[in-house]
Scaffold this active site. Structure first.
Site: not given
Length: 253
Positions: A99, A160, A189
């Site tokens: 990212t 992303y 996550p």
């Protein structure tokens, strides 16, 4: 320290992006459960070698396979090498990702495509390269790493977020396509204490942290534990599911 049951003993786990962060933690956790580790990494040989040494120091087996997960030919060669050296793959952790937060005015089509190539194409390529041997074995378990960015708007992570949302959708489709013998799930996550955290806008982190119910960043080992659960037979009746591990930052459903 609580002893970990050898629930993966005698089987091979392929971990993409396994050199650092969550990938490294997954290698260590699965090896502690008895799995042999095929560690895939793109470029950081020193970090990959360090992870390999950590696995071996704990009594595990780990071999390194360098390949860009977004390069189909290179990754196929890495999988073939893993099969020749370690045997058939029973578990896949599709973790490799990248990212680089940017304002929408700075995001180019080439940057968008590169983010998708690694984060989404890479997951597709990884699954494509292992699914047939899993089906032939009549056994396999796959966990794809998504992100809470897939579930909430992120104005500086358009590329992303789109790629990680694609991972969730693709995971569900593969879960149905490969059933009943191969299970496919995802872990999303939240903010986790890895190198990637340092690439985010640091001025926003205190506010994000203050709003989190558990009041802290996640640790890579905590994400790896969730991955291990979904891979294992403890999750034998779970497929097509996205497990959010974010300290309450995002609560789903």
């Amino acid at each position: 320290m609580t002893e970990i049951a050898p629930e993966f003993a005698g089987r091979l786990a392929l971990v993409t992006g396994g050199a650092r962060g969550i990938g490294r933690a997954c290698c260590l956790r699965l090896a502690a459960g008895g799995a042999k580790i095929a560690l895939n990494y793109a470029a950081n040989h020193a970090a990959a070698a360090e992870t390999k040494a950590m696995v071996e120091a704990a009594g595990g087996i780990c071999e390194l396979f360098q390949a860009d997960v977004g390069d189909e030919a290179a990754f196929a060669a890495a999988v073939n090498a893993a099969n020749e050296r370690l045997g058939p793959i029973s578990y896949l952790v599709a973790n490799a990702g990248t990212t680089g937060p940017r304002h929408h005015s700075e995001l180019t089509l080439d940057q968008f495509r590169e983010t998708v190539r690694v984060n989404l194409d890479g997951v597709f390529i990884a699954i494509q390269q292992v699914k047939d041997q899993m089906l032939a074995q009549g056994f396999g378990s796959i966990v794809c790493l998504s992100s809470i960015a897939a579930l909430r708007p992120r104005s500086r992570q358009i590329d992303y977020s789109a790629a990680k949302a694609g991972v969730v959708a693709m995971m569900r489709c593969f879960a149905e396509a490969l059933a009943p013998h191969v299970r496919v799930n995802a872990v999303a996550p939240g903010l986790t204490d890895t190198d990637m955290l340092g690439r985010l806008d640091q001025t926003l982190l205190p506010t994000r942290l203050a709003a989190m119910p558990l009041g802290r960043f996640g640790q890579p080992a905590e994400i790896a534990e969730s991955v291990a659960f979904l891979l294992s037979e403890r999750a034998a009746f779970i497929t097509g599911h996205t497990l959010v591990v974010s300290g309450g930052d995002v609560m789903e459903p």
